[in-house]
Enzyme design. Sequence first.
Site, PDB file in Angstrom:
ATOM      1  N   ASP A   1       0.861  -1.190   0.000  1.00  0.00           N
ATOM      2  CA  ASP A   1       0.000   0.000   0.000  1.00  0.00           C
ATOM      3  C   ASP A   1       0.896   1.238   0.000  1.00  0.00           C
ATOM      4  OD1 ASP A   1      -2.848   0.917   2.086  1.00  0.00           O
ATOM      5  OD2 ASP A   1      -1.711   2.126   0.699  1.00  0.00           O
TER       6      ASP A   1
ATOM      7  N   TYR B   1      -1.940  10.144  -2.767  1.00  0.00           N
ATOM      8  CA  TYR B   1      -2.057  11.364  -3.588  1.00  0.00           C
ATOM      9  C   TYR B   1      -0.992  12.393  -3.168  1.00  0.00           C
ATOM     10  CZ  TYR B   1      -6.817   9.865  -5.032  1.00  0.00           C
ATOM     11  OH  TYR B   1      -7.901   9.191  -5.533  1.00  0.00           O
TER      12      TYR B   1
ATOM     13  N   ARG C   1      -0.247  15.070   9.066  1.00  0.00           N
ATOM     14  CA  ARG C   1      -0.941  14.180  10.010  1.00  0.00           C
ATOM     15  C   ARG C   1      -0.438  14.420  11.437  1.00  0.00           C
ATOM     16  NH1 ARG C   1      -1.905   8.448   6.617  1.00  0.00           N
ATOM     17  NH2 ARG C   1      -2.316   9.524   4.646  1.00  0.00           N
TER      18      ARG C   1
ATOM     19  N   ASP D   1      -3.916   2.352  -5.047  1.00  0.00           N
ATOM     20  CA  ASP D   1      -2.626   2.352  -4.351  1.00  0.00           C
ATOM     21  C   ASP D   1      -2.313   1.062  -3.602  1.00  0.00           C
ATOM     22  OD1 ASP D   1      -4.182   2.655  -2.037  1.00  0.00           O
ATOM     23  OD2 ASP D   1      -2.734   3.994  -1.104  1.00  0.00           O
ATOM     24  N   GLU D   2      -3.020   0.002  -3.940  1.00  0.00           N
ATOM     25  CA  GLU D   2      -2.747  -1.271  -3.273  1.00  0.00           C
ATOM     26  C   GLU D   2      -2.549  -2.385  -4.291  1.00  0.00           C
ATOM     27  OE1 GLU D   2      -5.460  -2.276   0.021  1.00  0.00           O
ATOM     28  OE2 GLU D   2      -6.383  -0.355  -0.412  1.00  0.00           O
TER      29      GLU D   2
HETATM   30  P1  DGT Z   1      -2.056   5.836   3.929  1.00  0.00           P
HETATM   31  O1  DGT Z   1      -2.239   4.604   3.106  1.00  0.00           O
HETATM   32  O2  DGT Z   1      -2.817   5.790   5.205  1.00  0.00           O
HETATM   33  O3  DGT Z   1      -0.640   6.240   4.149  1.00  0.00           O
HETATM   34  O4  DGT Z   1      -2.709   7.050   3.185  1.00  0.00           O
HETATM   35  P2  DGT Z   1      -3.332   7.121   1.726  1.00  0.00           P
HETATM   36  O5  DGT Z   1      -3.483   8.550   1.397  1.00  0.00           O
HETATM   37  O6  DGT Z   1      -2.551   6.305   0.772  1.00  0.00           O
HETATM   38  O7  DGT Z   1      -4.762   6.529   1.979  1.00  0.00           O
HETATM   39  P3  DGT Z   1      -5.450   5.315   1.290  1.00  0.00           P
HETATM   40  O8  DGT Z   1      -4.440   4.278   0.997  1.00  0.00           O
HETATM   41  O9  DGT Z   1      -6.598   4.980   2.181  1.00  0.00           O
HETATM   42  O10 DGT Z   1      -6.074   5.890  -0.026  1.00  0.00           O
HETATM   43  C1  DGT Z   1      -5.308   6.137  -1.195  1.00  0.00           C
HETATM   44  C2  DGT Z   1      -5.718   7.465  -1.806  1.00  0.00           C
HETATM   45  O11 DGT Z   1      -7.088   7.467  -2.064  1.00  0.00           O
HETATM   46  C3  DGT Z   1      -5.492   8.647  -0.913  1.00  0.00           C
HETATM   47  O12 DGT Z   1      -4.199   9.172  -1.102  1.00  0.00           O
HETATM   48  C4  DGT Z   1      -6.546   9.606  -1.320  1.00  0.00           C
HETATM   49  C5  DGT Z   1      -7.653   8.744  -1.809  1.00  0.00           C
HETATM   50  N1  DGT Z   1      -8.717   8.579  -0.799  1.00  0.00           N
HETATM   51  C6  DGT Z   1      -8.676   7.816   0.304  1.00  0.00           C
HETATM   52  N2  DGT Z   1      -9.802   7.900   0.982  1.00  0.00           N
HETATM   53  C7  DGT Z   1     -10.614   8.750   0.300  1.00  0.00           C
HETATM   54  C8  DGT Z   1     -11.943   9.251   0.511  1.00  0.00           C
HETATM   55  O13 DGT Z   1     -12.613   8.940   1.477  1.00  0.00           O
HETATM   56  N3  DGT Z   1     -12.408  10.102  -0.428  1.00  0.00           N
HETATM   57  C9  DGT Z   1     -11.684  10.456  -1.519  1.00  0.00           C
HETATM   58  N4  DGT Z   1     -12.232  11.293  -2.401  1.00  0.00           N
HETATM   59  N5  DGT Z   1     -10.444  10.009  -1.750  1.00  0.00           N
HETATM   60  C10 DGT Z   1      -9.923   9.170  -0.847  1.00  0.00           C
HETATM   61 MG    MG Z   2      -2.236   4.229   0.954  1.00  0.00          MG
END
Ligand code: DGT
Ligand code: MG
Length: 606
Positions: free
Chosen positions: A28, A33, A65, A120-121
């Site tokens: 992951d 983004y 964060r 992203d996974e």
């Molecule tokens: P992480 O994995 O916790 O380090 O953080 P992210 O940002 O990679 O989060 P992740 O893996 O849950 O989701 C991947 C991308 O998807 C994230 O960068 C932005 C988008 N995303 C996640 N959750 C939401 C959401 O609830 N709404 C929208 N519009 N986009 C989302």
């Molecule tokens: Mg992620």
Amino acid sequence: MDDRNMESSCSTCNEIDGEHFKSIIHIDLDCFYAQVEMVRNPELRDVPLGIQQKNIVVTSNYEARNYGVSKCMLVTDALKVCPNLKLVNGEDLHSYRTASGKVFLVLQGWRCPVEKLGMDENFIDVTSLVEEKLKNANLNDLIVMGQLYSEPSAECPCGCHNRLKIASQIANEMRKKIYDELGYTTCAGIAHNKLLAKLICPLHKPNNQTTIFPQHGANYMSTLTSVRSIPSIGSKTMEALISQKIISVSDLQEAPLEILKKHFSSDMAVRLKSLSLGEDNTPVKQSGKPQSIGLEDSFKTVSVKSEVEDKFSALLQRLLVLVREDGRIPVSVRVTLRKKDAKRLSSHRESRQSQISPSIFTLSSGVLTVTEAGQQKLMAIIMRLFTKLVDLSKPFHLTLVGLAFTKFQERMTGRSSIVNYLMNDISVQSVLNLQNDGDASITSMDYSAASPSSSTTTDLSDAEIEPSPKKPKKVNWIAKKRCLAKEEVASPSKLKVGELRLNSKELEKVSELRLNSRDRSLTPRASPAKDNFSDASDSMKDLEDGACNDCPSYVDKEVFSALPDDMQQELKSMWKNPTSSEKTRSSPRKNKSKPNSIMKYFVPQK
Ligand code: DGT
Ligand code: MG
């Protein structure tokens, strides 16, 4: 209680039943983004960064964060906790999709099955590779790379510890390569099944990896506070479980099977129980072609037809860009709506789909385009689907509209088989309905798209706002839902745009002609979903007859005329010297013993 030494029995552990035999890695990307933006613009690296979609911060880097900026926070709230938060608009998902594709490509370098999950996974089944490496490994030197969820009190007799140690090294190499080549940090989970690999992955975020041995699976699962953390459990199943006071995974572990069987089918009850114990035998499915290409837009409420039309029109414009990038010709469109329903806790979605004529799209110099008239035709189909879903004689309130192309006519590059020129539909699945719990049934651990088999689906998942299926986030699901439902969040589509397959002009011509021809033929391949209606009127396009005076009567001359010369010659000589089976055949479609015979593609129009 975090009793990591409480190990489940290893008695079933052997290679014959394959209980612990597999080695699965789940990777992951960290703050996906945000990382894409930081790699693109290094000035953003050391500042707290939030990615904004409408008035929501959909993700933020780890710097932000630390200030308390969390996913899906209102921009105003995020700025309160972090006044120096740098905001970047993330509504255009193009660069994120590109990054996602690059990561997938890097992972494919290990030549193991890679299953892409959202943007992203990825799951990677490294079982065979581990077996190979095990042959030359010095078992005494083997160590777990990264974190281990819990030290085992004893070796598992099946050897899974050594296998997972090697898998952890492979995961480390993969993460290093992604970082070296693309600059992205990642987290990984390493386990003997997909469920545990995915769920253990975020344990040591960011930029780290965690391995879990099989006998700690049940214990780790018991730490998950919501049954919704389990990928197969969607909101409807969760609601049913909550009604039985089964809230956490440990509640589910303890629930008597007989009680579960009263509320779910027997199979599902057993499945739920196994999942709660960390058991899962679903395979890593190699990802390939995107299954559908869709976009959604959610909003507070829309109650006027003209506004709906505007929303669809805007979505269509964006979708056509994506389809052009994909390069395949869509042959089916699906409209999805979410109706406001105050009585229901979860969102209620309905969809309708219709075939569309490939003639709406034109191929020019290898580029797929749609004329103004074509777009109008598409809009007419979309609005017709809309009126099937909404009774316009009554007031309506929508909170989401979605549009997806759900079937494609694929053009193959290979010249080895004439069949490639003539027929290659791919089956598609929805990527917009990520949870297959509309019927509250779990038949397999499908981490990717559920496949609605009928044209009307009910999706009770909140995953539509997420580009990847839910993760074991430690958030209250109801709170998260509120956050997203109340605000106007641009919905990132669950797009899986595949590689371009733009072929020679010759192929394009064949493809176009064949498509047009096939709409009128009785070939059964592109059968619509049961209750779809077809738009046959759109499919009519006059084509000139090909020069096939020697052709048998059952041959579709349009298709024939579009074939390359060498193939025309090949066919002609075949007709001049037919084999005995062909001589006796009255109609190509009757010959069931030769399903792939070239002759069956030459079907007369009725
Ligand atoms: P992480 O994995 O916790 O380090 O953080 P992210 O940002 O990679 O989060 P992740 O893996 O849950 O989701 C991947 C991308 O998807 C994230 O960068 C932005 C988008 N995303 C996640 N959750 C939401 C959401 O609830 N709404 C929208 N519009 N986009 C989302
Ligand atoms: Mg992620």
